[in-house]
Design a protein around this motif. Structure first.
Motif, PDB file in Angstrom:
ATOM      1  N   VAL A   1       0.755  -2.420 -23.248  1.00 35.82           N
ATOM      2  CA  VAL A   1       1.134  -2.584 -21.849  1.00 35.82           C
ATOM      3  C   VAL A   1       0.668  -1.357 -21.064  1.00 35.82           C
ATOM      4  CG1 VAL A   1       3.089  -2.560 -20.244  1.00 35.82           C
ATOM      5  CG2 VAL A   1       3.087  -4.136 -22.165  1.00 35.82           C
ATOM      6  N   LEU A   2       0.043  -1.596 -19.913  1.00 38.41           N
ATOM      7  CA  LEU A   2      -0.324  -0.541 -18.972  1.00 38.41           C
ATOM      8  C   LEU A   2       0.523  -0.746 -17.721  1.00 38.41           C
ATOM      9  CD1 LEU A   2      -4.228  -0.722 -19.316  1.00 38.41           C
ATOM     10  CD2 LEU A   2      -2.622   0.603 -20.698  1.00 38.41           C
ATOM     11  N   HIS A   3       1.596   0.032 -17.589  1.00 42.38           N
ATOM     12  CA  HIS A   3       2.500  -0.083 -16.446  1.00 42.38           C
ATOM     13  C   HIS A   3       2.061   0.947 -15.407  1.00 42.38           C
ATOM     14  CE1 HIS A   3       6.858  -0.911 -14.995  1.00 42.38           C
ATOM     15  NE2 HIS A   3       6.104  -0.495 -13.989  1.00 42.38           N
ATOM     16  N   VAL A   4       1.511   0.462 -14.279  1.00 45.82           N
ATOM     17  CA  VAL A   4       0.856   1.340 -13.303  1.00 45.82           C
ATOM     18  C   VAL A   4       1.854   1.757 -12.217  1.00 45.82           C
ATOM     19  CG1 VAL A   4      -1.281   1.691 -12.018  1.00 45.82           C
ATOM     20  CG2 VAL A   4      -1.190  -0.070 -13.773  1.00 45.82           C
ATOM     21  N   GLY A   5       2.958   2.343 -12.626  1.00 39.78           N
ATOM     22  CA  GLY A   5       3.879   2.962 -11.688  1.00 39.78           C
ATOM     23  C   GLY A   5       4.965   2.064 -11.144  1.00 39.78           C
ATOM     24  N   ASP A   6       6.066   2.688 -10.737  1.00 35.45           N
ATOM     25  CA  ASP A   6       7.273   2.101 -10.159  1.00 35.45           C
ATOM     26  C   ASP A   6       8.069   1.314 -11.203  1.00 35.45           C
ATOM     27  OD1 ASP A   6       6.785   3.295  -7.781  1.00 35.45           O
ATOM     28  OD2 ASP A   6       6.539   1.468  -6.611  1.00 35.45           O
ATOM     29  N   PHE A   7       9.135   1.954 -11.660  1.00 38.88           N
ATOM     30  CA  PHE A   7       9.988   1.424 -12.717  1.00 38.88           C
ATOM     31  C   PHE A   7      11.414   1.252 -12.185  1.00 38.88           C
ATOM     32  CE2 PHE A   7       6.591   3.926 -14.413  1.00 38.88           C
ATOM     33  CZ  PHE A   7       6.196   3.338 -15.600  1.00 38.88           C
ATOM     34  N   ALA A   8      12.029   0.166 -12.519  1.00 38.92           N
ATOM     35  CA  ALA A   8      13.476  -0.043 -12.373  1.00 38.92           C
ATOM     36  C   ALA A   8      13.940  -0.197 -10.938  1.00 38.92           C
ATOM     37  CB  ALA A   8      14.251   1.103 -13.033  1.00 38.92           C
ATOM     38  N   TYR A   9      13.442   0.592 -10.021  1.00 37.26           N
ATOM     39  CA  TYR A   9      13.894   0.609  -8.610  1.00 37.26           C
ATOM     40  C   TYR A   9      15.377   0.957  -8.491  1.00 37.26           C
ATOM     41  CZ  TYR A   9       9.479  -1.271  -6.921  1.00 37.26           C
ATOM     42  OH  TYR A   9       8.155  -1.435  -6.602  1.00 37.26           O
ATOM     43  N   ASN A  10      15.752   2.197  -8.721  1.00 36.98           N
ATOM     44  CA  ASN A  10      14.975   3.320  -9.202  1.00 36.98           C
ATOM     45  C   ASN A  10      15.688   3.861 -10.439  1.00 36.98           C
ATOM     46  OD1 ASN A  10      13.383   3.079  -6.922  1.00 36.98           O
ATOM     47  ND2 ASN A  10      14.322   4.802  -5.866  1.00 36.98           N
ATOM     48  N   MET A  11      14.981   4.569 -11.284  1.00 36.91           N
ATOM     49  CA  MET A  11      15.586   5.040 -12.525  1.00 36.91           C
ATOM     50  C   MET A  11      16.716   6.032 -12.286  1.00 36.91           C
ATOM     51  SD  MET A  11      12.698   5.290 -15.501  1.00 36.91           S
ATOM     52  CE  MET A  11      11.500   6.320 -14.680  1.00 36.91           C
ATOM     53  N   ASP A  12      16.714   6.737 -11.166  1.00 34.38           N
ATOM     54  CA  ASP A  12      17.755   7.736 -10.908  1.00 34.38           C
ATOM     55  C   ASP A  12      19.004   7.143 -10.268  1.00 34.38           C
ATOM     56  OD1 ASP A  12      17.534   8.419  -7.654  1.00 34.38           O
ATOM     57  OD2 ASP A  12      15.687   7.675  -8.547  1.00 34.38           O
ATOM     58  N   GLU A  13      18.950   5.888  -9.813  1.00 30.82           N
ATOM     59  CA  GLU A  13      20.090   5.313  -9.103  1.00 30.82           C
ATOM     60  C   GLU A  13      21.295   5.143 -10.025  1.00 30.82           C
ATOM     61  OE1 GLU A  13      19.130   1.765  -6.994  1.00 30.82           O
ATOM     62  OE2 GLU A  13      17.798   2.780  -5.594  1.00 30.82           O
ATOM     63  N   SER A  14      22.491   5.238  -9.420  1.00 29.70           N
ATOM     64  CA  SER A  14      23.765   5.102 -10.154  1.00 29.70           C
ATOM     65  C   SER A  14      23.825   6.074 -11.322  1.00 29.70           C
ATOM     66  CB  SER A  14      23.945   3.650 -10.648  1.00 29.70           C
ATOM     67  OG  SER A  14      23.909   2.743  -9.573  1.00 29.70           O
ATOM     68  N   ASN A  15      23.481   7.340 -11.017  1.00 26.32           N
ATOM     69  CA  ASN A  15      23.476   8.381 -12.054  1.00 26.32           C
ATOM     70  C   ASN A  15      22.583   8.028 -13.238  1.00 26.32           C
ATOM     71  OD1 ASN A  15      25.092  10.422 -10.937  1.00 26.32           O
ATOM     72  ND2 ASN A  15      26.962   9.305 -11.469  1.00 26.32           N
ATOM     73  N   GLY A  16      21.499   7.332 -12.964  1.00 25.01           N
ATOM     74  CA  GLY A  16      20.545   6.998 -14.014  1.00 25.01           C
ATOM     75  C   GLY A  16      20.845   5.725 -14.761  1.00 25.01           C
ATOM     76  N   GLU A  17      21.933   5.036 -14.417  1.00 16.50           N
ATOM     77  CA  GLU A  17      22.272   3.804 -15.135  1.00 16.50           C
ATOM     78  C   GLU A  17      21.246   2.701 -14.878  1.00 16.50           C
ATOM     79  OE1 GLU A  17      26.236   2.657 -14.227  1.00 16.50           O
ATOM     80  OE2 GLU A  17      27.134   4.521 -14.976  1.00 16.50           O
ATOM     81  N   THR A  18      20.617   2.730 -13.689  1.00 24.44           N
ATOM     82  CA  THR A  18      19.561   1.744 -13.420  1.00 24.44           C
ATOM     83  C   THR A  18      18.376   1.961 -14.354  1.00 24.44           C
ATOM     84  OG1 THR A  18      20.237   1.638 -11.091  1.00 24.44           O
ATOM     85  CG2 THR A  18      18.044   0.795 -11.639  1.00 24.44           C
ATOM     86  N   GLY A  19      18.042   3.216 -14.600  1.00 24.00           N
ATOM     87  CA  GLY A  19      16.976   3.512 -15.561  1.00 24.00           C
ATOM     88  C   GLY A  19      17.330   3.077 -16.966  1.00 24.00           C
ATOM     89  N   ASP A  20      18.597   3.268 -17.349  1.00 25.45           N
ATOM     90  CA  ASP A  20      19.036   2.820 -18.678  1.00 25.45           C
ATOM     91  C   ASP A  20      18.898   1.308 -18.808  1.00 25.45           C
ATOM     92  OD1 ASP A  20      19.717   5.427 -19.378  1.00 25.45           O
ATOM     93  OD2 ASP A  20      21.756   5.218 -18.596  1.00 25.45           O
ATOM     94  N   GLU A  21      19.330   0.595 -17.778  1.00 24.05           N
ATOM     95  CA  GLU A  21      19.263  -0.867 -17.833  1.00 24.05           C
ATOM     96  C   GLU A  21      17.815  -1.347 -17.885  1.00 24.05           C
ATOM     97  OE1 GLU A  21      20.089  -4.823 -18.025  1.00 24.05           O
ATOM     98  OE2 GLU A  21      21.379  -3.095 -18.404  1.00 24.05           O
ATOM     99  N   PHE A  22      16.932  -0.684 -17.143  1.00 25.59           N
ATOM    100  CA  PHE A  22      15.520  -1.080 -17.162  1.00 25.59           C
ATOM    101  C   PHE A  22      14.928  -0.904 -18.555  1.00 25.59           C
ATOM    102  CE2 PHE A  22      11.028   0.136 -16.908  1.00 25.59           C
ATOM    103  CZ  PHE A  22      10.501  -0.989 -16.300  1.00 25.59           C
ATOM    104  N   LEU A  23      15.185   0.214 -19.184  1.00 21.28           N
ATOM    105  CA  LEU A  23      14.620   0.457 -20.513  1.00 21.28           C
ATOM    106  C   LEU A  23      15.220  -0.478 -21.555  1.00 21.28           C
ATOM    107  CD1 LEU A  23      14.404   4.351 -20.383  1.00 21.28           C
ATOM    108  CD2 LEU A  23      12.526   2.724 -20.229  1.00 21.28           C
TER     109      LEU A  23
END
Length: 651
Positions: free
Chosen positions: A181-203
């Protein structure tokens, strides 16, 4: 111990920019200090498992996360899922994103080496305090069936919410239909939101992909928080401690990944931009030295140089910062750099749409042949940023610029397959329409000698068969302008003219028209008014002194006066040109003669001033005639003495 780690991570590590600071191997966690076998880490279950390419087919990186220190970071793997007979011990780092209520995240990394390309391995990660499910991956090797090569999923802008392409990609990854996979930027929207919980859910959501095939990441604008700290700490990319710019070889391709965000997040300093640009030059230089072995050069950056979307993004500007560099200085511009080093394919995202461009360089579009993607004289740009997110898709302008070949506003992702050194195929899968293909095209290099830096002959080919776009936003297309042009300019027979581009503006109220009038009249006219006033004062002074002059002096003065009087009327030609332009734009006078008059009145202005000297000032005219006569005589009799010629010129 935890207080010491907090001090180390929160205060010292941010000062050591962009490096993974691993915890000491001989550390003693809080739960271990209690020396009670009934007490262990509170949250030791591994999650968010992702593998990435290690820069060589025999190496893979495995990354995962826990919410407590498990002391050990272990990967057990083998060729039989029932018998994981090999293991490797990794390292662990603490990630605090410096939010107000930062969550302690423990990022584990392990390197699997000496893998056999083509061999399938089963593995799980964790420690005695928790193990993941057993996953599998195949060490990268070119496909032996269907033409060989590697198959890549290419997309950007995938979020936790409305990730429309996620299920299709998950299924393809688990079925072995993708290699990377080549992911060309912009993950989760946004990984830092909700103290990073959005990033956790995305991963967690991409784990059904990233646990099976390498997941290669490019930083985007939605990763900007705290100098891209979530992107730097959550991913593990080859040949880099920070993941922001790096490169790697796989098969017939050299991939160059870079950050477009340095050009927009300058609060972190210009040195990031400078360091990356110098690294790009050095990396591309080395890639070209190795081009016989690895011919394709493919770049990956988030924000594109060109686009046709209806928004105010950088790619819609005449001088895109990514394309031309910083304003005014044009420092660190990427288009010229990529052209000089012969980049073949440029992958972009950011625009929530799909767009394939004709080969283009410096706003010159190569679309004048029936095989524009065969040995193209410029890079091919592909924008695929519609994998799915909460911001929905973008729309295109009503009249796209000539560089736009194919467009789609539906959700989807790209499939790129590099078959060999000469053939590359790209498809855009439309998940909104059930998996249909929005696009399918080939980039072909008929021989390896066409993999090289673009040269002057490529630029000549581009200009010969291409179209140069000077300014497009206010220009309408041929279908709209043709009826108006035929009505007002019947002498041109435009309907029978099939070649070329017919463009224009439909009203004088358009910005382009008003700008031309202002540019012609406002800056120049006050200067000519000042010249007229000065000439008037000079003439008046000369007339006052005329009674005291001799006959010869009076004759000379009269010649100068005639010359100055004629020159005083030169600015009127400018007003004639402006007036004719306004009349033609208003449609009051539409004869082609008006167009010629506009051009002639403005272009003759610089020539009239020296011409009046030649006509009205006798000594100047006499000198010029003698000079021309002597030059003609010298060419006719080259062996004669030319002292007279030089004496005339010196005098």
């Amino acid at each position: 111990m935890r207080i010491f780690l907090y001090f180390l991570v929160y205060f010292l590590i941010p000062q050591i920019c962009w490096t993974h600071q691993y915890l000491p191997i001989d550390r003693i966690p809080d739960w271990k200090l209690k020396n009670d076998g009934n007490i262990g880490p509170s949250y030791g279950q591994p999650e968010q498992i992702r593998i990435s390419y290690g820069g060589d087919p025999s190496v893979s990186f495995v990354t995962w996360q826990t919410f407590d220190d498990t002391l050990q970071s272990i990967v057990e793997y083998g060729s039989d899922w029932k018998f994981l007979n090999q293991s490797v011990l990794g390292r662990c780092s603490v990630f605090l994103d410096r939010n107000k209520n930062s969550v302690w995240r423990y990022i584990h990394r392990a390197n699997l080496t000496a893998l056999v390309p083509g061999q399938t391995y089963y593995y799980h990660v964790g420690s005695e305090h928790g193990w993941s499910p057993i996953y599998f991956f195949t060490a990268l090797k070119e496909r032996e069936n269907d033409g060989g090569g590697y198959i890549y999923a290419v997309y950007g802008d995938l979020g936790v919410e409305n990730g429309r392409s996620l299920g299709t990609i998950q299924k393809m990854a688990q079925r072995g239909e993708l290699d990377m996979v080549l992911h060309v930027g912009d993950f989760a929207y946004n990984m830092d939101e909700s103290n990073g919980e959005t990033g956790d859910e995305f991963l967690r959501q991409i784990e059904p992909i990233s646990a099976y095939i390498p997941y290669m990441a490019t930083v985007g604008n939605h990763e900007y928080f705290n100098n891209f700290t979530h992107f730097v700490n959550r991913f593990t990319m080859p040949n880099s401690d920070h993941n922001l710019f790096y490169s790697y070889d796989l098969g017939h391709a050299h991939f160059v990944v870079f950050s477009t965000e340095f050009y927009f997040n300058i609060q972190w300093g210009y040195h990031q931009m400078k360091n990356q640009f110098e690294w790009l030059k050095e990396d591309l230089k080395k890639a070209n030295e190795n081009r016989k072995n690895i011919p394709w050069i493919i770049t990956m950056g988030h924000r594109p140089m060109y686009c046709s979307d209806f928004d105010g993004d950088d790619c819609t500007k005449y001088e895109s910062i990514i394309r031309t560099g910083l304003p005014l200085t044009h420092g660190y511009g990427l288009e010229k750099l990529f052209y000089e080093y012969g980049v073949d394919i440029e992958l972009w995202a950011h625009e929530h749409s799909y767009e394939r461009l004709w080969p283009v360089y410096n706003r010159t579009v190569y679309n004048g042949t029936h095989l524009p993607y065969t040995n193209p004289p410029a890079p091919v740009h592909i924008i695929t940023g519609s994998a799915g997110c909460r911001e929905n898709t973008d729309v295109f302008v009503e009249h796209p610029p000539p560089w736009s070949a194919v467009r789609s506003t539906d959700y989807g992702f790209g499939i790129m397959r590099i078959y060999n050194s000469t053939h590359l195929n790209f498809k855009q899968i439309n998940v909104a329409q059930g998996g249909t293909e929005d696009d399918d095209f080939w980039v072909v290099k008929t021989s390896e000698k066409h993999h090289r830096p673009f040269k002057h002959r490529d630029l000549k080919k581009l200009r010969t068969y291409g179209t140069h776009i000077i300014y497009w936003p206010t220009v309408v297309d041929r279908e709209e302008i043709l009826p108006l042009a035929t009505k007002f300019f019947p002498e041109y027979h435009l309907e029978s003219e099939k070649s070329g581009i017919l463009g224009g503006i439909t009203t004088i109220n358009e910005f382009a028209s008003i700008y031309v009038i202002i540019h012609m009249a406002v800056p120049i006219f006050p200067i000519y008014v000042s010249m007229f006033v000065l000439r008037y004062k000079i003439v008046k002074k000369l007339m006052e002194q005329a009674t005291m002059l001799s006959a010869d002096a009076k004759a000379s003065h009269n010649q100068i006066l005639k010359c100055l009087i004629i020159q005083a009327f030169i600015p009127s030609l400018l007003m004639i040109g402006v007036t004719c332009y306004i009349l033609s734009q208003l449609g009051l006078i539409t004869h082609p003669f008006i167009e010629y008059l506009i051009f002639a009145s403005i272009c003759t202005m610089p020539m009239l001033s020296p011409f009046t000297y030649l006509v009205y000032i006798r000594p100047y005219r006499t000198f010029c005639m003698k000079l021309l006569h002597l030059q003609r005589r010298h060419r006719r009799y080259p062996n004669t003495d030319s002292n007279a010629y030089y004496s005339i010129t010196r005098s």
